[in-house]
Design a protein around this motif. Structure first.
Motif, mmCIF file in Angstrom:
data_model
loop_
_atom_site.group_PDB
_atom_site.id
_atom_site.type_symbol
_atom_site.label_atom_id
_atom_site.label_comp_id
_atom_site.label_asym_id
_atom_site.label_seq_id
_atom_site.Cartn_x
_atom_site.Cartn_y
_atom_site.Cartn_z
ATOM 1 N N ASN A 42 0.833 -1.208 0.000
ATOM 2 C CA ASN A 42 0.000 0.000 0.000
ATOM 3 C C ASN A 42 0.864 1.253 0.000
ATOM 4 O O ASN A 42 1.878 1.318 0.704
ATOM 5 N N SER A 53 -1.801 0.944 -4.785
ATOM 6 C CA SER A 53 -1.081 -0.229 -4.318
ATOM 7 C C SER A 53 -0.219 -0.737 -5.461
ATOM 8 O O SER A 53 -0.500 -0.491 -6.644
ATOM 9 N N LYS A 290 -6.827 -7.454 5.254
ATOM 10 C CA LYS A 290 -6.393 -8.112 4.023
ATOM 11 C C LYS A 290 -6.946 -9.522 3.993
ATOM 12 O O LYS A 290 -7.125 -10.157 5.034
ATOM 13 N N GLN A 313 -7.392 -5.711 0.006
ATOM 14 C CA GLN A 313 -6.878 -5.028 1.195
ATOM 15 C C GLN A 313 -7.794 -3.868 1.571
ATOM 16 O O GLN A 313 -8.528 -3.346 0.731
#
Length: 808
Positions: A42, A53, A290, A313
């Protein structure tokens, strides 16, 4: 000194040039020690809702205006890294993250209590609190779709081609790329809308295929039910997930100073469709941050997929509400060993606005809208708005596909032996090889030719011309049609048809392909159809006057004549005879018609058309038609009225099962010509088709006052799994049940004018006919074995065993 116009014009533009320009920040995120790329890490812009990401190779790209920023790169199991920077040009920035660990206090395990269960219970509570606080949101998304096959795909606005082999052993390569940028809007309870603001694709695909990607395909595992392949699957943090999945703590990790539980899970019973894989849940707050999960074998339709993997995520936004920041879907499979394929969707979601005020009127019937300028964005735009970097393989694929598509295609490049049409170019096609010939008892051997014109003048004009010659009746026939679409989304259709042809009697009740009668005639000396000659024209106009309502008007002027058996040719059973053609009511029939259709499904606006979509939900449609004929005012040979009404219901039942009902009613006043009556949709025993009467021979029962209900319950393999029946629960069998009802009669007026046609052989079902049965087959084979019983009128065909296939 006098300043020129261009000087002031430059000053006017300078704020945009100086402050509106976007600069690219890109680089790679790696493990500092091993140098391993950290895929799906991230990157957030501190103090904003912007972020992205990295891709699977650890590469990322951000686009920022001039200014001062702090970027934070994070990955579970690593210490985050923060970099301050002043942006006034494109800047490459690489992040190298250090692993981190956490030392936990000893976990107290209660007798017969799995410690992972308590973590999941808390995560479910956190999810429910989060969902209660979240009333609306907006977001931006950038989505990329990658298609991999072993052979190149050639696709156009009307067709797509992919070769199949006996055994596909070649290596996969990128054969299609789709990219788009979109904005999504949500408001409770279930309002959702998305706008595609920019889209591009490799040269072998039309822009309309880009609608397969975007925010609406993203599954959010904070919801209880996730839908894959038309089957609802239980989220691993659904309210009743603990009754369905087994969990255990695999590891304890950390992100900065935050402890993260790594939990593995799988369904309690392998035969239950669901997910298995890994969850990452924070300690203390119990937020799911996640997941990396796969569909299990029981959720794999037909077993054609070798892998269906999802990585997602989440980050915390306003009021500690966690939202998905990316979505990665990876699918690979092999269709019966003949066609390997892979498909990947990568989405990054950013610039969230949590609980904004959204005008309820914004959520109309459109769930997806492609903006008109979406296809017009140039390379400069894409270079400044690319949110997922293209890998070297993707860059090479773009170049290779573009170079292949740039080569002019010849007739033989488009030629396919078993295609019903052969494409000459994007707009023109002609009759395919398999449609050049047909045989029936009236025409004998017949040759066909056709020319078809599609989507000219901005996808508004289409037309066709079909010509054929029968060697037994020694007649040329033709059928010419033209249609034009009006309106911004082509919601008004004007169509005109002129014809002089041989028509099929009761074609509305004929569910079989046209080639089947050729086969039964040539090889069985049996033509199950009847025919008549007709010539004339019809004009129809339809318009979507409301988002849920279409209205139409039509004129039909035709003269019908009898046909006769002109040949007894057949390869086999040469001593048999074809049944004589049914006599019809000969004469001129002129009708006016009006029609309507209610359809409450929402639609997609793709820039050209509005396309209905059920979004996987239950729905129904209702349509009707009124047909008038009058001797004195319309110079028709008959006075009559016909009233039709059709109701179709598609109801989602438990798990992946579905119940569908088709109810049709017809009522007439006045003498109805034989060729305009309605026949019960029957079958060529022992064959069968969906939504037909399995115990009724085709075209045997007809009337001018008819009511039918044909219904089907598609159980798929759910009952076998629920009952845990050995062998069957894992055999990927498909089970369905059907129940049909028919009531029909013929008015006295129609009996009089059609006495030669009916010949006292007709039968009325004043007491309704009922039949009930079931079918069983395999999910990958387009064929099933059906068993049907008549519940009354059992004097004939009280029990029928049939074969049902969409190929017939």
């Amino acid at each position: 000194m006098k300043k020129s116009f261009f000087f002031y014009f430059f000053l006017f533009l300078s704020p945009t040039i100086l402050f509106g320009q976007l600069f690219s920040i890109d680089g790679t995120i790696t493990d500092r020690n091993s140098k391993r790329a950290l895929g799906f890490a991230n990157i957030q812009v501190v103090g904003t809702s912007l972020g992205t990401s990295s891709n699977i190779d650890g590469k990322y790209i951000l686009h920022l205006n001039r200014g001062d920023y702090k970027l934070v790169a994070s990955f579970i199991g690593y210490k985050s890294d923060t970099i301050s920077l002043h942006v006034n040009m494109d800047i490459p920035i690489n992040f190298k993250l250090n692993r981190t660990s956490v030392k936990l206090d000893e976990i107290t395990v209660l007798p017969q209590e799995n410690p992972a269960f308590e973590i999941i219970r808390e995560a479910i509570k956190t999810k429910n609190v989060r969902n209660k606080k979240l009333n609306s949101y907006q977001f931006n998304a950038f989505t990329k779709g990658i298609i991999k096959t072993t052979q190149d795909i050639s696709a156009g606005s009307n067709s797509a081609g992919l070769g199949l082999g006996i055994k596909d052993t070649a290596e996969l390569k990128i054969t299609g790329i789709l990219e788009n940028e979109s904005k999504g809007y949500f408001q409770k309870p279930n309002n959702y809308k998305e706008e595609i603001v920019a889209q591009k694709q490799s040269a072998n695909f039309p822009s309309t295929i880009n609608m397969l990607t975007g925010g609406r395909v993203i599954q959010n595992f904070y919801s209880d039910d996730i839908r894959f392949f038309n089957r609802e699957l239980l989220s691993p943090i659904a309210d009743n997930a603990l009754d369905y999945y087994y969990y255990f703590i695999k590891d304890t990790l950390a992100i900065d100073n935050q402890t993260v539980f790594h939990i593995q899970f799988e369904p309690d019973y392998p035969s239950d469709p669901g997910f298995y894989g890994n969850l990452y849940i924070t300690d203390g707050t119990f937020n799911l941050i996640k997941l990396d999960v796969n569909l299990n074998d029981a959720a794999n339709p037909g077993g054609i997929f070798t892998q269906v993997n999802v990585v997602q995520q989440y980050l915390s936004y306003t009021d500690s509400i966690h939202m998905p920041i990316d979505y990665r879907l990876f699918i690979s499979g092999n269709i019966l060993g003949m066609a390997k394929f892979a498909f990947a969707i990568e989405s990054v979601l950013y610039d969230y606005k949590i609980n904004p005020k959204i005008d309820p009127d914004y959520f109309d019937m459109v769930v997806l809208k492609v903006l008109l300028e979406a296809d017009k964005m140039d390379s400069t735009y894409w270079s400044r708005n690319q949110k997922i970097p293209n890998s070297l393989e993707e860059i090479k694929a773009y170049r290779r596909i573009d170079s292949i598509e740039a080569i002019p295609k010849t007739f033989w490049d488009r030629f396919l032996w078993f295609s019903p049409q052969i494409w000459i170019n994007e707009n023109f096609s002609t009759t395919g090889i398999i449609n050049l010939y047909h045989f029936n008892k009236v025409e004998g051997s017949a040759l066909n030719a056709g020319l078809y014109y599609y989507n000219s003048q901005s996808k508004r004009l289409s037309g066709s011309l079909d010509i054929n010659y029968g060697f037994a009746d020694k007649k040329f026939k033709w059928d010419a049609t033209a249609s034009y679409l009006l309106g911004a989304y082509r919601t008004i259709k004007i169509s005109f048809t002129a014809f002089n042809k041989l028509d099929i009697l009761f074609s509305e009740s004929d569910e079989y392909g046209k080639f089947l009668s050729t086969l039964t005639s040539l090889f069985g000396h049996y033509d199950f159809r009847n025919y008549f000659y007709t010539n004339g024209f019809n004009l129809n106009i339809t318009e979507a006057v409301l988002p849920i309502l279409d209205l139409g008007f039509g004129i039909n002027n035709r003269t019908d004549k009898n046909s006769f058996v002109n040949t007894e040719f057949s390869f086999f059973k040469k001593n048999d005879l074809y049944e004589p053609s049914k006599p019809i009511f000969e004469g001129k029939i002129v009708t006016l018609s009006t029609n309507f259709k209610f359809d409450f499904r929402k639609f997609i606006e793709d820039g050209y058309f509005r396309r209905r979509t059920s979004q996987g939900k239950s729905y129904f449609t209702l349509d009707g038609e009124v047909i008038f004929s009058n001797k004195s005012k319309m110079r028709s040979n008959l006075d009559f009225q016909i009233y039709k009404m059709n109701l179709y219901i598609s109801f989602n039942s438990f798990k992946s099962t579905k119940y569908t009902i088709s109810a049709k009613g017809l009522y007439s006043s006045g003498p109805i010509p034989f060729q305009l009556m309605t026949a019960l949709p029957g079958n060529i025993l022992p064959l069968g088709k969906n939504y037909t009467f399995r115990t009724v021979p085709i075209f045997k029962y007809l009337g001018d006052r008819v009511f039918t209900i044909t219904s089907q319950y598609q159980f798929n393999d759910e009952l076998f799994k629920i009952l845990r029946i050995p062998l069957l629960k894992d055999a990927r069998m498909s089970l369905d049940a059907h129940f049909n009802v028919a009531w029909l009669s013929i008015s006295d007026e129609s009996k009089v004018i059609n006495k030669n046609s009916l010949n006292n052989s007709y039968r009325e079902f004043i007491k309704p006919l009922y039949e009930l049965g079931f079918g069983i087959g395999h999910q990958l084979i387009p064929l099933k074995l059906e068993f049907t019983w008549r519940l009354n009128h059992t004097n004939e065909n009280s029990f029928v065993i049939g074969i049902n296939s969409i190929a017939l």
